[in-house]
Design a protein around this motif. Structure first.
Motif, PDB file in Angstrom:
ATOM      1  N   PHE A 133       2.970   2.564  -4.720  1.00  0.00           N
ATOM      2  CA  PHE A 133       2.260   3.076  -3.551  1.00  0.00           C
ATOM      3  C   PHE A 133       1.455   4.332  -3.902  1.00  0.00           C
ATOM      4  O   PHE A 133       0.270   4.435  -3.568  1.00  0.00           O
ATOM      5  N   ILE A 134       2.072   5.279  -4.581  1.00  0.00           N
ATOM      6  CA  ILE A 134       1.371   6.517  -4.958  1.00  0.00           C
ATOM      7  C   ILE A 134       0.189   6.183  -5.865  1.00  0.00           C
ATOM      8  O   ILE A 134      -0.905   6.725  -5.709  1.00  0.00           O
ATOM      9  N   SER A 135       0.377   5.279  -6.808  1.00  0.00           N
ATOM     10  CA  SER A 135      -0.703   4.872  -7.703  1.00  0.00           C
ATOM     11  C   SER A 135      -1.860   4.255  -6.907  1.00  0.00           C
ATOM     12  O   SER A 135      -3.030   4.566  -7.154  1.00  0.00           O
ATOM     13  N   ALA A 136      -1.533   3.395  -5.935  1.00  0.00           N
ATOM     14  CA  ALA A 136      -2.563   2.774  -5.097  1.00  0.00           C
ATOM     15  C   ALA A 136      -3.295   3.828  -4.276  1.00  0.00           C
ATOM     16  O   ALA A 136      -4.519   3.766  -4.108  1.00  0.00           O
ATOM     17  N   MET A 137      -2.564   4.823  -3.785  1.00  0.00           N
ATOM     18  CA  MET A 137      -3.204   5.904  -3.018  1.00  0.00           C
ATOM     19  C   MET A 137      -4.141   6.722  -3.909  1.00  0.00           C
ATOM     20  O   MET A 137      -5.237   7.072  -3.503  1.00  0.00           O
ATOM     21  N   LEU A 138      -3.713   7.018  -5.118  1.00  0.00           N
ATOM     22  CA  LEU A 138      -4.553   7.784  -6.038  1.00  0.00           C
ATOM     23  C   LEU A 138      -5.839   7.028  -6.358  1.00  0.00           C
ATOM     24  O   LEU A 138      -6.911   7.632  -6.490  1.00  0.00           O
ATOM     25  N   ASP A 139      -5.758   5.701  -6.451  1.00  0.00           N
ATOM     26  CA  ASP A 139      -6.952   4.889  -6.705  1.00  0.00           C
ATOM     27  C   ASP A 139      -7.950   4.957  -5.558  1.00  0.00           C
ATOM     28  O   ASP A 139      -9.147   4.782  -5.760  1.00  0.00           O
ATOM     29  N   LYS A 140      -7.459   5.199  -4.344  1.00  0.00           N
ATOM     30  CA  LYS A 140      -8.327   5.225  -3.160  1.00  0.00           C
ATOM     31  C   LYS A 140      -8.948   6.600  -2.899  1.00  0.00           C
ATOM     32  O   LYS A 140      -9.860   6.720  -2.098  1.00  0.00           O
ATOM     33  N   LEU A 141      -8.448   7.624  -3.563  1.00  0.00           N
ATOM     34  CA  LEU A 141      -8.969   8.964  -3.323  1.00  0.00           C
ATOM     35  C   LEU A 141     -10.395   9.102  -3.831  1.00  0.00           C
ATOM     36  O   LEU A 141     -10.766   8.539  -4.855  1.00  0.00           O
ATOM     37  N   LYS A 142     -11.165   9.870  -3.093  1.00  0.00           N
ATOM     38  CA  LYS A 142     -12.519  10.190  -3.521  1.00  0.00           C
ATOM     39  C   LYS A 142     -12.474  11.493  -4.316  1.00  0.00           C
ATOM     40  O   LYS A 142     -11.502  12.236  -4.251  1.00  0.00           O
TER      41      LYS A 142
END
Length: 147
Positions: free
Chosen positions: A96-105
């Motif tokens: 989940f954290i990895s997926a969130m980091l991928d979505k950050l601008k």
């Protein structure tokens, strides 16, 4: 002055004040504060394989990213998304954290709040809730029987 995080995730074992913390954050005009919103990661235990789990986690990350973007698109200043949710401590939290980091601008950050409570207290509170629910159900059954 530094900009606040784009996302604040509250990690907790449950029954430790996370819904109250969400209410506190929602008092600020600069936040979108939600407590255990859908899609909720608690259903991960029902998923059978890693592909389904990763897809559910990706959907959650996309949902959060879209929520943040929608507030900025509405002409408002970009708000901080705050989520309090004991299900974020699921065993797949790294995905989940990895997926969130991928979505950050670029320039966006994630903040984390960790709420702690003694495990014995959590069990006691949950036990009281179960007893209270059972008691209400038994009274209801008795009432229906008398009718």
């Amino acid at each position: 002055m530094s900009r606040p995080p784009s996302i604040i995730l509250c990690l907790s074992p449950g029954r430790c004040g996370s819904s109250y913390l969400s209410l506190l954050f929602s008092a600020s005009d600069d936040t979108i504060s939600v407590h255990e919103p859908s899609p909720n990661l608690s259903a991960l235990a029902l998923l059978v394989n890693d592909t389904e789990i990763k897809e559910a986690i990706e959907n959650k990350a996309v949902h959060i990213s879209e929520t943040i973007s929608a507030s900025a698109a509405a002409g408002e200043e970009k708000k901080t998304y705050v989520e309090t949710n004991h299900c974020l401590l699921h065993k797949h939290y790294k995905i989940f954290i990895s997926a969130m980091l991928d979505k950050l601008k670029c320039g966006d950050t994630i903040g984390v709040v960790v709420l702690r409570r003694d495990a014995v207290d959590i069990v006691k509170v949950r036990g009281i809730l179960v007893c209270a629910t059972t008691l209400k159900l038994s009274h209801l059954s008795l009432f229906n029987h008398l009718l």
